[in-house]
Design an enzyme around this catalytic site. Structure first.
Site, PDB file in Angstrom:
ATOM      1  N   ASP A 182      -0.686   6.252 -34.168  1.00 41.60           N
ATOM      2  CA  ASP A 182      -1.559   6.570 -35.298  1.00 41.60           C
ATOM      3  C   ASP A 182      -2.211   5.261 -35.765  1.00 41.60           C
ATOM      4  O   ASP A 182      -1.520   4.367 -36.253  1.00 41.60           O
ATOM      5  CB  ASP A 182      -0.730   7.197 -36.425  1.00 41.60           C
ATOM      6  CG  ASP A 182      -1.602   7.803 -37.514  1.00 41.60           C
ATOM      7  OD1 ASP A 182      -2.780   7.413 -37.605  1.00 41.60           O
ATOM      8  OD2 ASP A 182      -1.103   8.666 -38.261  1.00 41.60           O
ATOM      9  N   ARG A 196      -4.622   4.843 -38.062  1.00 44.36           N
ATOM     10  CA  ARG A 196      -5.444   5.016 -39.263  1.00 44.36           C
ATOM     11  C   ARG A 196      -5.024   4.096 -40.391  1.00 44.36           C
ATOM     12  O   ARG A 196      -3.901   3.598 -40.425  1.00 44.36           O
ATOM     13  CB  ARG A 196      -5.344   6.466 -39.751  1.00 44.36           C
ATOM     14  CG  ARG A 196      -6.099   7.416 -38.898  1.00 44.36           C
ATOM     15  CD  ARG A 196      -5.831   8.838 -39.284  1.00 44.36           C
ATOM     16  NE  ARG A 196      -4.465   9.246 -39.005  1.00 44.36           N
ATOM     17  CZ  ARG A 196      -3.987  10.449 -39.273  1.00 44.36           C
ATOM     18  NH1 ARG A 196      -4.766  11.355 -39.830  1.00 44.36           N
ATOM     19  NH2 ARG A 196      -2.751  10.758 -38.978  1.00 44.36           N
TER      20      ARG A 196
HETATM   21  N1  LIG Z   1      -5.366  10.570 -30.724  1.00 36.65           N
HETATM   22  C1  LIG Z   1      -5.273  11.867 -30.961  1.00 36.65           C
HETATM   23  N2  LIG Z   1      -5.721  12.321 -32.124  1.00 36.65           N
HETATM   24  C2  LIG Z   1      -5.605  13.634 -32.360  1.00 36.65           C
HETATM   25  C3  LIG Z   1      -5.062  14.530 -31.435  1.00 36.65           C
HETATM   26  N3  LIG Z   1      -5.120  15.759 -31.968  1.00 36.65           N
HETATM   27  C4  LIG Z   1      -5.678  15.634 -33.187  1.00 36.65           C
HETATM   28  N4  LIG Z   1      -5.978  14.350 -33.418  1.00 36.65           N
HETATM   29  C5  LIG Z   1      -6.564  13.736 -34.608  1.00 36.65           C
HETATM   30  O1  LIG Z   1      -5.561  13.641 -35.574  1.00 36.65           O
HETATM   31  C6  LIG Z   1      -6.150  13.589 -36.852  1.00 36.65           C
HETATM   32  C7  LIG Z   1      -5.352  14.515 -37.754  1.00 36.65           C
HETATM   33  O2  LIG Z   1      -4.083  13.984 -37.833  1.00 36.65           O
HETATM   34  P1  LIG Z   1      -2.761  14.825 -37.713  1.00 36.65           P
HETATM   35  O3  LIG Z   1      -1.742  13.963 -37.063  1.00 36.65           O
HETATM   36  O4  LIG Z   1      -3.029  16.171 -37.105  1.00 36.65           O
HETATM   37  O5  LIG Z   1      -2.334  15.118 -39.174  1.00 36.65           O
HETATM   38  P2  LIG Z   1      -2.151  14.103 -40.343  1.00 36.65           P
HETATM   39  O6  LIG Z   1      -3.490  14.017 -41.004  1.00 36.65           O
HETATM   40  O7  LIG Z   1      -1.556  12.849 -39.907  1.00 36.65           O
HETATM   41  O8  LIG Z   1      -1.044  14.754 -41.229  1.00 36.65           O
HETATM   42  P3  LIG Z   1      -1.159  15.889 -42.287  1.00 36.65           P
HETATM   43  O9  LIG Z   1      -1.629  15.238 -43.551  1.00 36.65           O
HETATM   44  O10 LIG Z   1       0.194  16.416 -42.419  1.00 36.65           O
HETATM   45  O11 LIG Z   1      -2.130  16.898 -41.766  1.00 36.65           O
HETATM   46  C8  LIG Z   1      -7.600  13.977 -36.672  1.00 36.65           C
HETATM   47  O12 LIG Z   1      -8.380  12.811 -36.779  1.00 36.65           O
HETATM   48  C9  LIG Z   1      -7.668  14.497 -35.245  1.00 36.65           C
HETATM   49  O13 LIG Z   1      -8.914  14.223 -34.635  1.00 36.65           O
HETATM   50  C10 LIG Z   1      -4.598  14.005 -30.212  1.00 36.65           C
HETATM   51  O14 LIG Z   1      -4.084  14.698 -29.367  1.00 36.65           O
HETATM   52  N5  LIG Z   1      -4.731  12.674 -30.011  1.00 36.65           N
END
Ligand SMILES: Nc1nc2c(ncn2[C@@H]2O[C@H](COP(=O)(O)OP(=O)(O)OP(=O)(O)O)[C@@H](O)[C@H]2O)c(=O)[nH]1
Length: 821
Positions: free
Chosen positions: A554, A556
């Site tokens: 992650d 971000r």
């Molecule tokens: N690198 C990557 N990013 C993904 C994948 N699937 C979804 N995403 C990205 O993950 C992001 C969303 O994050 P999530 O991990 O689903 O959820 P979160 O925002 O961390 O957590 P919540 O607040 O609980 O929803 C978005 O930017 C999506 O584009 C994947 O398989 N690989």
């Protein structure tokens, strides 16, 4: 002529060169060397392209997310190994020769304009086949006496370097000539030569076979030995070993000033003092020393929070350039690399967006860190009310102030951007109050006045005031726009808007924010996310796919989200997330998270366990019996076909309801919210599932699928997301229920009274059975109303007819009477 650059010695030594002074280097790297390398390797100016593909562009998310030494993420070290900020070898090579240098280039020179010697294998083969045999003549190596035939049959990574010796010698001569030209340039400017575009264009890479390279190196070292023996100019003598004098001087000056600092930390020696103590150090050395000194001071005094630019030392003499000459890199620039400039966000526009769940204000933000346009969706319908907003415009006090303080408004949007800005300009960018319309346009008040009022309002805030519901959502093109079922991002966005709207009551209108960050693919970008999907198709999960591509699971950051929330006046919030990182990040950035509200995937909310499934099946059977009875009744009632066709629309949220048993009006919804009734929440949810309006996602409603399941499970199992997995199959533990009840429900535990009430709730959460049942109920209700109306009309008609008949009779009677009379 020998030339010296400001490069540390260990860098120069990694670049074999015919330059005798820089060719032999055995002195170990000192801490100053390392400090300088560090400085050089983190120097890109804002917006500058990366030096190598490993180095993220300044301001880019990957730059922002580059792991720090104190980063506690488990894979930080791995990431650092995979994507170091810059490879020192590449740095050294590119500083001397150009940015297109790779690890496999080791000898570079500037030559006269000539055709590139790099050609494709097929071209080279063709050329060889057509070449006259004289071109392939063997040459004799005088040093070894061995005969070498330089054909172009060299293959592998040096395949493009099959130059014959004559060409090599020409190049060598060119290289020496070019180097001496550069050296002259350097000696006139003292430090690193600026490589012009023209020189870059004429650059010729020579990837020689090892044997050839060794011979060249032997020649060069012989030349170097000869030159050093004859050299008598003290200015050209390396100050320490063969270290460039400018650097050596700088280091000694730096050491002196550091010592002075250690002795008396309050006294910072002026650059002039150490200069006076040395014997005529060059201006460049003084500049370098000053740069090193300032940088070390900055690093040691840097607080953990970002510095304000104003508190940094003035730019002073600029590194790498003579005084008075312009350079893109100043000390201020250096400092801004050490600590990025303080983050500023500004809302540039705000507008009202009607959504299927209700209205929201979309805010567009820009910032000075990542160059992206982030968004904030503010749900605060009370702002639409002219009366409420009139309070803000007129300057509320007391209770009014408390009421207006609840409004989520951007301070940077509301402020006056310039004294010349007209009221209409402010309104057009969204700095208005109330509901904008052809006959109502009122600009909002500026920042200062509003902040003053906010202070009043905070003082007047009542204790039961709850923090707004906030979601920090990351962009996901695939999930939100094309309805991908690999993730639940589209559904989460929709659910967040719904949930925030659902918090509204008659007394307390809904209030919340969705910060929409352009951090596609958890910060790795769409391109890499798409590649990650391919890796996932090959069997990797979402975490390992990211890691294989050289990213953190992650990548971000949430500092911009926090800044946006602060701009909107959100100092504490209830956060809609399962991701503990988000909570920590917001807290770190100073936005208090008073509560976490789970984001339960809709597909998992449907998954309510084996025991509950059995009971649901029983309820379904019961319902189907009831449905049959109702259908029978319905068929007995005459009904317009239009009534039936509209039935599904009637069940959508906000549409008028006709049957109080199966639906609730908006006012009943409010009372349910007041009581925090789970049934009310379930009804809301069911309404949403059944809605037919809006197309925020393709195939909206519930996102399902095996890939989504895998994704969700990986997030829970490998990324620590705080969500209970649903039970799998019969007899599974009902502990999976915790967290799959409605997230806003007070208790996450299943209710004890597993009776028909629970069964009702279950049945209601099954969209299919509900669809049938509800539609049928609506149809029936409409039909019975119609039937009742028909009956009433018939009765009326009958009544009128009988009345008319009576009148006729009476008239007839009278006529008879008259006749009789
Ligand atoms: N690198 C990557 N990013 C993904 C994948 N699937 C979804 N995403 C990205 O993950 C992001 C969303 O994050 P999530 O991990 O689903 O959820 P979160 O925002 O961390 O957590 P919540 O607040 O609980 O929803 C978005 O930017 C999506 O584009 C994947 O398989 N690989």
């Amino acid at each position: 002529m020998t030339f010296y650059t400001a490069q540390p010695q260990h860098l120069s030594s990694s670049r074999p060169s015919s330059n005798p002074a820089s060719f032999h280097s055995s002195s170990p790297a000192t801490s100053s060397d390392r400090a300088l390398l560090d400085m050089l390797s983190t120097l890109p100016a804002p917006g500058q392209a990366p030096v190598s593909r490993h180095q993220p562009a300044f301001g880019s998310p990957s730059f922002q997310n580059a792991p720090l030494a104190n980063d506690k993420r488990p894979l930080a070290t791995l990431a650092a190994l995979r994507r170091p900020p810059i490879d020192p070898i590449i740095l050294a090579a590119s500083l001397s020769s150009g940015p297109h240098v790779t690890r496999h280039h080791f000898h570079h020179s500037y030559g006269a304009p000539r055709q590139s010697k790099q050609m494709s294998v097929s071209q080279r083969k063709e050329r060889l086949q057509n070449a006259p045999s004289s071109e392939l003549a063997s040459t004799s190596d005088s040093s070894t006496g061995r005969s070498k035939q330089r054909t172009a049959s060299v293959s592998g990574s040096y395949a493009n370097c099959d130059l014959n010796d004559e060409a090599l010698e020409n190049l060598e001569a060119d290289a020496l000539r070019a180097e001496s030209e550069i050296a002259e340039l350097v000696s006139s400017t003292s430090l690193v030569p600026a490589v012009t575009d023209e020189e870059q264009a004429y650059y010729a890479s020579r990837q020689a076979p090892r044997s050839q390279r060794l011979r060249l190196e032997a020649d060069a070292s012989a030349k170097a030995a000869k030159q050093s023996a004859t050299a008598n100019s003290p200015s050209l003598q390396p100050a320490r070993g063969d270290r460039p004098p400018a650097l050596a001087e700088a280091q000694s000056l730096h050491a002196q000033s550091s010592k002075a600092l250690t002795d008396d930390p309050d006294v910072r020696p002026s650059p002039a003092a150490p200069m006076a103590s040395t014997s005529q150090p060059s201006k460049a050395a003084a500049q370098l020393s000053e740069a090193l000194h300032s940088r070390q001071q900055l690093i040691s005094s840097a607080p953990s929070t970002p510095l304000h630019l104003g508190s940094l030392p003035s730019a002073g003499p600029q590194l790498g350039m003579p005084v008075g000459q312009s350079t893109p890199m100043s000390l201020a620039g250096l400092s801004s690399i050490v600590r990025p400039p303080p983050l500023h966000v500004r809302c540039y526009a705000r507008t009202r967006i009607p959504t299927p769940h209700g209205e929201a204000f979309c805010h567009l933000y820009r910032n000075n860190h990542d160059g992206k346009e982030h968004l904030a969706l503010v749900i605060d319908p009370a702002q639409n009310s002219e009366e409420t907003m009139a309070h803000i415009a007129d300057g509320p006090t007391g209770e009014d102030a408390a009421a207006s303080s609840r409004h989520l408004r951007s301070a940077t949007l509301d402020e006056m951007w310039s004294s010349e800005e007209t009221e209409m300009e402010r309104i057009v960018r969204g700095a208005y109050v109330g509901r904008l319309g052809p006959s109502f346009q009122q600009a909002s008040v500026g920042r200062d006045a509003r902040l003053g009022r906010r202070a009043d309002a905070v003082a007047a805030r009542t204790e039961d005031e709850t923090a707004p519901l906030v979601r920090i959502h990351s962009e996901c093109y695939t999930g939100e726009t094309i309805g991908s079922q690999r993730c639940d991002c589209g559904e989460q966005l929709d659910e967040a808007i719904r949930l925030i709207h659902a918090t509204g009551t008659a007394n307390r209108p809904a209030r919340g924010v969705i910060v929409y960050l352009r951090q596609e693919g958890r910060g790795i970008g769409l391109l890499d996310k798409l590649m990650a999907y391919n890796l996932q198709d090959m069997g990797h999960d979402t975490v390992s796919a990211n890691v294989l591509l050289g990213h953190l699971p992650d990548a971000r950051k949430y500092d911009i989200a926090a800044a946006i929330l602060r701009d909107l006046g959100v100092e504490d919030c209830r956060l809609l997330t399962n991701n503990p990182d988000k909570m920590e990040a917001l807290e770190r950035e100073g936005v208090r998270v008073s509560e976490r509200v789970a984001m339960v995937p809709r597909a998992w909310r449907q998954e309510i366990g084996a025991k509950h499934r059995r009971r649901r099946a029983a309820r379904r059977r019961e319902h189907s019996t009831r449905s049959k009875t109702l259908k029978k009744k319905a068929s007995a009632v005459p009904m317009d076909s239009s009534v039936l066709s509209q039935a599904p629309m009637e069940s959508s949220k906000g549409s008028p309801r006709v049957n109080a048993d199966f639906s609730h009006s908006d006012s009943s919804r409010e009372s349910e919210w007041d009581e925090e009734s789970d049934d009310g929440l379930e009804e809301e949810y069911v309404d949403h599932v059944l809605r037919r309006s809006g197309a925020t996602m393709l195939g909206a409603s519930i996102t399902r699928g095996p890939e989504l399941e895998r994704y969700l499970r990986t997030k829970v199992e490998r990324m620590g997301h705080l969500l209970d997995l649903p039970s799998n199959g019969e007899g599974a533990s009902t502990s999976a229920f915790s967290g799959i009840r409605h997230p806003l429900a007070e208790s996450a535990e299943p209710r004890e009274d597993e009776n028909a009430e629970a069964g009702d709730a279950e049945v209601r959460t099954d969209p299919e059975s509900l669809l049938d049942e509800k539609d049928l109920q609506h149809a029936l209700a409409a039909a019975s109303t119609q039937a009742a109306e028909q009956t009433a009309r018939a009765d009326q008609r009958g009544h009128e007819q009988s009345h008319a008949a009576q009148e006729d009779d009476a008239e007839e009677g009278e006529t008879v009477l008259v006749k009789r009379n």
